[in-house]
Design a protein around this motif. Structure first.
Motif, PDB file in Angstrom:
ATOM      1  N   GLY A  67     115.088 103.807 -20.988  1.00 47.39           N
ATOM      2  CA  GLY A  67     115.926 103.282 -22.056  1.00 47.39           C
ATOM      3  C   GLY A  67     117.264 102.771 -21.529  1.00 47.39           C
ATOM      4  O   GLY A  67     117.757 101.724 -21.946  1.00 47.39           O
ATOM      5  N   ALA A  68     117.843 103.527 -20.591  1.00 47.74           N
ATOM      6  CA  ALA A  68     119.119 103.119 -19.992  1.00 47.74           C
ATOM      7  C   ALA A  68     118.953 101.807 -19.233  1.00 47.74           C
ATOM      8  O   ALA A  68     119.792 100.900 -19.327  1.00 47.74           O
ATOM      9  N   TYR A 124     104.729  94.056 -22.380  1.00 45.95           N
ATOM     10  CA  TYR A 124     105.245  94.354 -23.722  1.00 45.95           C
ATOM     11  C   TYR A 124     106.735  94.034 -23.807  1.00 45.95           C
ATOM     12  O   TYR A 124     107.179  93.340 -24.723  1.00 45.95           O
ATOM     13  N   TYR A 125     107.507  94.520 -22.823  1.00 40.06           N
ATOM     14  CA  TYR A 125     108.950  94.294 -22.890  1.00 40.06           C
ATOM     15  C   TYR A 125     109.321  92.858 -22.579  1.00 40.06           C
ATOM     16  O   TYR A 125     110.331  92.350 -23.076  1.00 40.06           O
ATOM     17  N   LEU A 126     108.483  92.199 -21.759  1.00 32.55           N
ATOM     18  CA  LEU A 126     108.714  90.770 -21.543  1.00 32.55           C
ATOM     19  C   LEU A 126     108.565  90.010 -22.857  1.00 32.55           C
ATOM     20  O   LEU A 126     109.361  89.117 -23.171  1.00 32.55           O
ATOM     21  N   ALA A 127     107.549  90.407 -23.641  1.00 24.35           N
ATOM     22  CA  ALA A 127     107.328  89.746 -24.927  1.00 24.35           C
ATOM     23  C   ALA A 127     108.470  90.045 -25.885  1.00 24.35           C
ATOM     24  O   ALA A 127     108.942  89.153 -26.602  1.00 24.35           O
ATOM     25  N   ARG A 161     113.172 101.731  -9.914  1.00 22.34           N
ATOM     26  CA  ARG A 161     111.841 101.723 -10.510  1.00 22.34           C
ATOM     27  C   ARG A 161     111.854 101.352 -11.999  1.00 22.34           C
ATOM     28  O   ARG A 161     111.024 100.577 -12.459  1.00 22.34           O
ATOM     29  N   ASN A 162     112.821 101.909 -12.748  1.00 19.73           N
ATOM     30  CA  ASN A 162     112.861 101.636 -14.196  1.00 19.73           C
ATOM     31  C   ASN A 162     113.099 100.165 -14.481  1.00 19.73           C
ATOM     32  O   ASN A 162     112.492  99.596 -15.394  1.00 19.73           O
ATOM     33  N   TYR A 163     113.981  99.562 -13.695  1.00 24.47           N
ATOM     34  CA  TYR A 163     114.258  98.135 -13.870  1.00 24.47           C
ATOM     35  C   TYR A 163     113.017  97.314 -13.556  1.00 24.47           C
ATOM     36  O   TYR A 163     112.667  96.396 -14.286  1.00 24.47           O
ATOM     37  N   LEU A 164     112.358  97.692 -12.435  1.00 20.21           N
ATOM     38  CA  LEU A 164     111.170  96.943 -12.034  1.00 20.21           C
ATOM     39  C   LEU A 164     110.081  97.063 -13.084  1.00 20.21           C
ATOM     40  O   LEU A 164     109.455  96.071 -13.459  1.00 20.21           O
ATOM     41  N   SER A 165     109.837  98.282 -13.593  1.00 13.01           N
ATOM     42  CA  SER A 165     108.747  98.411 -14.554  1.00 13.01           C
ATOM     43  C   SER A 165     109.107  97.727 -15.875  1.00 13.01           C
ATOM     44  O   SER A 165     108.227  97.229 -16.562  1.00 13.01           O
ATOM     45  N   ALA A 166     110.412  97.676 -16.209  1.00 15.47           N
ATOM     46  CA  ALA A 166     110.791  96.984 -17.445  1.00 15.47           C
ATOM     47  C   ALA A 166     110.555  95.482 -17.328  1.00 15.47           C
ATOM     48  O   ALA A 166     110.052  94.864 -18.268  1.00 15.47           O
TER      49      ALA A 166
END
Lengths: 287, 268
Positions: A258-259, A65-68, A55-60
């Motif tokens: 964060g990880a 925002y993080y794509l930018a 899930r964390n990878y997918l949401s990142a």
């Protein structure tokens, strides 16, 4: 080797063990744990719930925002790598072809800034680029710009800071390869009537390609992971990946996310480095 | 035409080196400015910011902490790193290439990623055995040992590579005991590599920011971290004085290192 020699080899080999144990404990174990954390679920009340989820990878990778932030980081890293290569090549060539005392001094002058921490160098750029800094004072004295020009807290300041941080790495890597190119090859090409630019393009550059590949890869990795320079010279509005990773641990305490960001940064850096290397090497052997 | 090209080339190359050194020159210059608010040209020059920097607790304690951490971390790293480099060059055992790669690993993993890994690892240990490691000097030293091992392995291995083991074998054949052989023959042969490894390890630890950042706490911080915190608000002659002290210290260490090894071979 005789029997006693072979028996003596074993205790010598054992000398490697303390270092191996320390690196396993302090590098491998933390990285494994960090990866394990990236599969957990964040909870505002309990901090972290044990889980095995992507899930964390997918949401990142879906968060705009993080794509930018990632796009900014990649753009900055590519730009700085290209500038460092363009500026570093002539410098490395000069250093490689120098002899004697001057070469020793210039080598020291290249290694020295590399050893001085990034924070100190960022402080230097802040002195130069601030509204009351040396550059603005010079611009004002020239009469062309009566008002201070905004130099600090711009992407340009970050690029300048990062390029000067990574340039010594590029110069030293390139110079060590260029030193191995016999001078006679260039002289032969010149004697046969090639122009200097042709000699560079057809003789020096192809032979220096391993240095270009190694230097660019090293510098690109450093640029992707720049921390102090973007924070100090880019200001709060300019975010790159490394500071974004730390913010998850310091400001929001979302450790699983964060990880995941840390491993995404690692993976993207590695993938782009390998892709760049493949691209450069294909140039060398056109199909 | 050729003359102009040569001038252009030299000017360009000179500019590249100048731009790299420029921020260091600027910060040294600023540290002597008489006024606290930056303005060029300065009103006059003074030494007083150096006293002022030392009287600021965060810089004094940061400097002493960095010194202590770097000295201890370098001593540990150089000891185990030298032993490992010796084994890697002289002994034969399976998986040698993989082990060499592992020992250089801390240089390959970005500081930010490794720093976060160490942070969660330390917190996990804190929770598991109720023993604080995060924000303690031993924790910082343990992390910094990781920086010193690869540099030592690299430098000592490089200095051993060119040496033949015949001298050691001769000493052993003449009846010297292993410890005597090591102390009287092997160690002097490795001296240049060990000294260079120690100095580079010290510098790497002293200047490290990324690995350190999450592992610090109140009063348990290092100089680069204290400087970063200060710089997020302003740059002034006091901070420039702190930076200048570092520049001078590192410059001196580099000149010493240069007496022992060919520095250009160390980094590339």
């Amino acid at each position: 080797m005789n029997e006693s020699g072979r028996a003596a080899g074993r205790p010598v080999a054992a000398l490697v063990l303390p270092a191996v144990v320390l690196v396993l404990l302090m590098m491998v174990a933390p990285m494994v744990l960090l990866f394990r954390y990236s599969l957990n679920i964040f909870s505002p009340t309990e901090l972290m719930i044990q889980a095995l989820t992507a899930r964390n990878y997918l949401s990142a990778v879906t968060d705009p925002y993080y794509l930018a932030v990632m796009a900014t980081t990649i753009r900055m890293a590519v730009l700085c790598t290209l500038i460092a290569l363009a500026a570093g090549f002539p410098a490395a060539y000069t250093l490689a072809r120098m002899r004697g005392r001057w070469k020793a001094w210039l080598t020291l002058a290249t290694v020295f800034p590399l050893m001085v921490g990034n924070v100190v160098r960022a402080a230097g750029w802040m002195t130069l680029l601030g509204n009351a800094g040396l550059l603005n004072a010079a611009l004002k004295a020239s009469g062309l710009f009566p008002d201070p020009v905004q130099l600090m807290y711009t992407p340009m300041a970050v690029a300048l800071g990062i390029v000067t941080v990574v340039l010594p790495y590029m110069i030293l890597t390139l110079a060590s390869v260029i030193e191995g190119i016999p001078r006679g090859l260039e002289e032969a090409a010149l004697n046969l009537g090639a122009r200097p630019l042709t000699v560079f393009r057809r003789v020096v550059l192809p032979l220096a390609l391993p240095g270009v590949v190694a230097g660019s890869a090293l510098v690109f990795i450093l640029c992707m992971n720049a921390y102090a320079t973007p924070i100090l010279l880019g200001g709060p509005q300019f975010t790159m990946m490394a500071p974004a990773v730390y913010d998850q641990f310091v400001k929001t305490t979302n450790w699983p996310f964060g990880a995941a960001l840390a491993f995404i940064l690692l993976a993207v850096t590695l993938a782009l480095t390998l892709a760049g290397r493949a691209l450069l090497q294909r140039r060398r052997h056109p199909a | 035409m050729g003359v102009w090209r040569a001038i252009l080339w030299r000017g360009g190359v000179g500019a590249v080196f100048a731009v790299v050194l420029l921020p260091l020159v600027a910060v040294v210059w600023l540290s002597f400015f008489n006024q606290e608010i930056i303005a060029f040209p300065p009103e006059g020059y003074t030494w007083r910011w150096y006293a002022n920097a030392w009287s600021q607790r965060q810089f004094a304690s940061g400097f002493l902490n960095s010194l202590e951490i770097a000295l201890i971390a370098a001593s540990i790293g150089v000891t185990v790193g030298t032993a490992a480099a010796y084994a890697l060059v002289r002994a034969r055992f399976p998986g040698k290439t993989a082990i060499a790669g592992l020992l250089l690993g801390p240089l390959a993993i970005p500081g930010v990623v490794l720093g976060t890994g160490l942070y969660v690892f330390f917190v996990q240990i804190d929770n598991a055995i109720d023993f604080q490691i995060v924000a303690t000097l031993p924790g910082l030293i343990a992390a910094h040992v990781l920086l010193t091992i690869p540099w030592t392995v690299r430098l000592v291995a490089a200095s051993l590579q060119g040496l033949h083991p015949a001298a050691e074998e001769a000493a052993a054949n003449l009846g010297a005991r292993p410890w005597t052989v090591f102390r009287r023959v092997t160690l002097p042969m490795m001296r240049a590599g060990v000294v260079a490894g120690a100095l580079f390890s010290f510098i790497q630890s002293f200047e490290n920011l990324e690995l350190t950042l999450l592992l610090t706490g109140p009063g348990r911080s290092t100089l680069p971290v204290e400087m970063l915190n200060y710089l997020e608000f302003r740059v002034d002659p006091t901070l420039a004085a702190v930076a200048t002290v570092q520049i001078v210290l590192i410059g001196a260490l580099m000149l010493i290192t240069d007496r022992f090894v060919n520095i250009s071979r160390v980094v590339a």
